[in-house]
Design a protein around this motif. Structure first.
Motif, PDB file in Angstrom:
ATOM      1  N   UNK A 156       0.839  -1.254   0.038  1.00 47.80           N
ATOM      2  CA  UNK A 156       0.193   0.072   0.021  1.00 47.80           C
ATOM      3  C   UNK A 156       0.886   1.147  -0.022  1.00 47.80           C
ATOM      4  N   UNK A 157       0.470   2.335  -0.689  1.00 48.08           N
ATOM      5  CA  UNK A 157       1.145   3.533  -0.610  1.00 48.08           C
ATOM      6  C   UNK A 157       0.130   4.732  -0.124  1.00 48.08           C
ATOM      7  N   UNK A 158       0.793   5.884   0.185  1.00 48.01           N
ATOM      8  CA  UNK A 158       0.089   6.944   0.467  1.00 48.01           C
ATOM      9  C   UNK A 158      -0.502   7.580  -0.998  1.00 48.01           C
ATOM     10  N   UNK A 159      -1.353   8.774  -0.785  1.00 45.75           N
ATOM     11  CA  UNK A 159      -1.872   9.546  -2.211  1.00 45.75           C
ATOM     12  C   UNK A 159      -0.710  10.449  -2.584  1.00 45.75           C
ATOM     13  N   UNK A 160       0.516  10.579  -2.228  1.00 48.57           N
ATOM     14  CA  UNK A 160       1.408  11.483  -3.037  1.00 48.57           C
ATOM     15  C   UNK A 160       1.392  10.951  -4.552  1.00 48.57           C
ATOM     16  N   UNK A 161       1.452  11.965  -5.357  1.00 47.20           N
ATOM     17  CA  UNK A 161       1.675  11.606  -6.760  1.00 47.20           C
ATOM     18  C   UNK A 161       3.161  11.671  -7.256  1.00 47.20           C
ATOM     19  N   UNK A 162       3.578  10.889  -8.389  1.00 45.12           N
ATOM     20  CA  UNK A 162       4.644  11.075  -8.953  1.00 45.12           C
ATOM     21  C   UNK A 162       4.927  12.008  -9.818  1.00 45.12           C
ATOM     22  N   UNK A 163       5.926  12.660  -9.899  1.00 50.25           N
ATOM     23  CA  UNK A 163       6.545  13.812 -10.863  1.00 50.25           C
ATOM     24  C   UNK A 163       6.567  12.877 -12.265  1.00 50.25           C
ATOM     25  N   UNK A 164       7.329  11.810 -12.106  1.00 45.03           N
ATOM     26  CA  UNK A 164       7.571  10.903 -13.247  1.00 45.03           C
ATOM     27  C   UNK A 164       6.352  10.135 -13.737  1.00 45.03           C
ATOM     28  N   UNK A 184       1.719   4.711  -8.355  1.00 45.16           N
ATOM     29  CA  UNK A 184       1.446   4.214  -7.005  1.00 45.16           C
ATOM     30  C   UNK A 184       1.181   2.692  -7.063  1.00 45.16           C
ATOM     31  N   UNK A 185       0.644   2.405  -8.378  1.00 48.96           N
ATOM     32  CA  UNK A 185       0.419   0.904  -8.640  1.00 48.96           C
ATOM     33  C   UNK A 185       1.657   0.150  -8.653  1.00 48.96           C
ATOM     34  N   UNK A 186       2.658   0.621  -9.641  1.00 53.99           N
ATOM     35  CA  UNK A 186       4.068  -0.010  -9.475  1.00 53.99           C
ATOM     36  C   UNK A 186       4.655  -0.061  -8.341  1.00 53.99           C
ATOM     37  N   UNK A 187       4.580   1.063  -7.724  1.00 54.33           N
ATOM     38  CA  UNK A 187       5.428   1.052  -6.368  1.00 54.33           C
ATOM     39  C   UNK A 187       4.753   0.129  -5.333  1.00 54.33           C
ATOM     40  N   UNK A 188       3.705   0.092  -5.144  1.00 53.44           N
ATOM     41  CA  UNK A 188       3.087  -0.868  -4.035  1.00 53.44           C
ATOM     42  C   UNK A 188       3.268  -2.193  -4.315  1.00 53.44           C
ATOM     43  N   UNK A 189       3.457  -2.729  -5.713  1.00 51.59           N
ATOM     44  CA  UNK A 189       3.437  -4.149  -6.068  1.00 51.59           C
ATOM     45  C   UNK A 189       4.917  -4.425  -5.850  1.00 51.59           C
ATOM     46  N   UNK A 190       5.996  -3.382  -6.405  1.00 52.24           N
ATOM     47  CA  UNK A 190       7.213  -3.853  -6.161  1.00 52.24           C
ATOM     48  C   UNK A 190       7.636  -3.804  -4.784  1.00 52.24           C
ATOM     49  N   UNK A 191       7.048  -2.885  -3.872  1.00 49.65           N
ATOM     50  CA  UNK A 191       7.210  -3.128  -2.357  1.00 49.65           C
ATOM     51  C   UNK A 191       6.806  -4.342  -1.972  1.00 49.65           C
ATOM     52  N   UNK A 230       0.964 -12.127  -4.426  1.00 51.10           N
ATOM     53  CA  UNK A 230       1.449 -10.687  -4.469  1.00 51.10           C
ATOM     54  C   UNK A 230       0.408  -9.790  -5.146  1.00 51.10           C
ATOM     55  N   UNK A 231       0.187  -8.802  -4.194  1.00 50.15           N
ATOM     56  CA  UNK A 231      -0.854  -7.577  -4.577  1.00 50.15           C
ATOM     57  C   UNK A 231      -0.366  -6.450  -4.284  1.00 50.15           C
ATOM     58  N   UNK A 232      -0.675  -5.444  -5.233  1.00 55.27           N
ATOM     59  CA  UNK A 232      -0.323  -4.072  -5.309  1.00 55.27           C
ATOM     60  C   UNK A 232      -1.550  -3.212  -5.203  1.00 55.27           C
ATOM     61  N   UNK A 233      -1.802  -2.598  -4.192  1.00 55.98           N
ATOM     62  CA  UNK A 233      -3.374  -1.855  -4.400  1.00 55.98           C
ATOM     63  C   UNK A 233      -3.036  -0.245  -4.265  1.00 55.98           C
ATOM     64  N   UNK A 234      -1.916   0.053  -4.365  1.00 50.46           N
ATOM     65  CA  UNK A 234      -1.493   1.667  -4.716  1.00 50.46           C
ATOM     66  C   UNK A 234      -2.137   2.313  -3.439  1.00 50.46           C
ATOM     67  N   UNK A 235      -3.007   3.469  -3.719  1.00 47.66           N
ATOM     68  CA  UNK A 235      -3.376   4.246  -2.714  1.00 47.66           C
ATOM     69  C   UNK A 235      -4.841   4.176  -2.521  1.00 47.66           C
TER      70      UNK A 235
END
Length: 325
Positions: free
Chosen positions: A198-206, A211-218, A239-244
């Protein structure tokens, strides 16, 4: 001299039988015990299925206590072996004229036993954390509760103490240690596990990262750390990534507590549903282990290729574009 003869006295000694002692009682008790064990074995062979007999056999082959992060447990965790054996009023066969239970009653009894095993595991895990010098300092970041899927272990970020490097899946050293210790504990539990990021709701500048990729990779990084702690890699079922999309603190989407890894020790009902291909979404249906808003339900899961899955409208509801943390 007196001519009278002295009377002859004949003393007759009757010898009794020697005392046998109580050795025969011990031998008889051993015989009765052996016969009871024999008839119990015959009953079990006649009233159980082949998988149940295999479970009973495995239970007696491995009777050792579960080892936790802090050492040996002081009690047994009855999580396998006889988990499907009906007991008490839900026996498989009628005894003494009692009716056989219905399939619904057997299923309900099995679920009750499974829930009891999860509660026992929760108690043992909390004890292991208290005993572990490596985990005790981070108790405030380890949240444990029971969900409809099983026992959930959440490792949450804390202000000035994040689990990962900024915007990446690289674990901090303390987070690596926590996951390795938990992996060692989970390796002694027969259940499979699910790992959710899970991630918070900050957005990526890139624009190429979200947050989908980041949560799954983490979540996958957490899997590697658990395996590094000697957990069998085959125990990972999902393995699940739920983003924010499933925030821990909905009132503050940018809060550190929203960044977390959720590990669920799956109960038998969830394992069976997954084997049939039924979909489950982790971490979205139960009350948190601390006083915080209940996570929102209904988030979509980015499992294999999150980069091609668009998040639901409004899932990243922060109006200001800020660097990701």
């Amino acid at each position: 001299m007196d001519d009278k003869k002295q009377p002859i006295v004949i003393k007759k000694v009757v010898k009794g039988h020697a005392h046998h002692g109580g050795a025969w009682k011990v031998a008889y008790a051993d015989f009765v015990t052996a016969m009871m064990a024999f008839f119990l074995l015959m009953w079990l062979l006649g009233s159980t299925t082949k998988p149940q007999r295999a479970g009973i056999s495995d239970f007696f082959k491995h009777p050792s206590a579960i080892q936790g992060p802090g050492g040996a447990s002081t009690s047994m965790i009855k999580l396998g072996g006889t988990q499907d054996m009906p007991t008490g009023p839900t026996q498989m066969h009628s005894i003494g004229g009692a009716r056989a239970p219905t399939p619904e009653e057997l299923e309900k009894a099995a679920q009750a036993r499974d829930h009891q095993r999860m509660q026992t595991l929760e108690v043992e895990l909390r004890k292991a954390i208290d005993r572990s010098q490596a985990l005790r300092p981070f108790k405030d970041q380890l949240l444990i509760d029971i969900t409809p899927e099983g026992l959930r272990i959440q490792i949450v970020d804390k202000e000035n103490r994040p689990m990962f490097d900024l915007g990446s899946d690289i674990l901090k050293s303390y987070a690596q240690t926590i996951l390795e210790k938990i992996g060692d504990f989970l390796n002694h539990v027969p259940n499979k596990i699910s790992i959710t990021g899970h991630t918070d709701a900050h957005l990526f500048l890139n624009a190429d990262m979200s947050n989908w990729e980041l949560s799954t990779e983490r979540a996958n990084a957490a899997r590697r750390a658990l395996i590094a702690g000697d957990m069998d890699k085959t125990k990972v079922a999902r393995i699940v990534g739920l983003g924010d999309t499933v925030l821990f603190d909905k009132k503050n989407p940018l809060a550190a507590v929203n960044r977390r890894i959720s590990i669920i020790v799956l109960n038998k009902q969830t394992e069976a549903a997954m084997a049939k291909g039924d979909a489950y979404v982790s971490g979205a249906t139960s009350k948190p282990a601390v006083s915080a808003p209940t996570p929102a339900a209904g988030g979509g899961a980015a499992v294999a290729h999150p980069e091609i899955s668009a998040p639901p409208a409004g899932s990243a509801a922060n109006p200001t574009v800020t660097p990701h943390t």
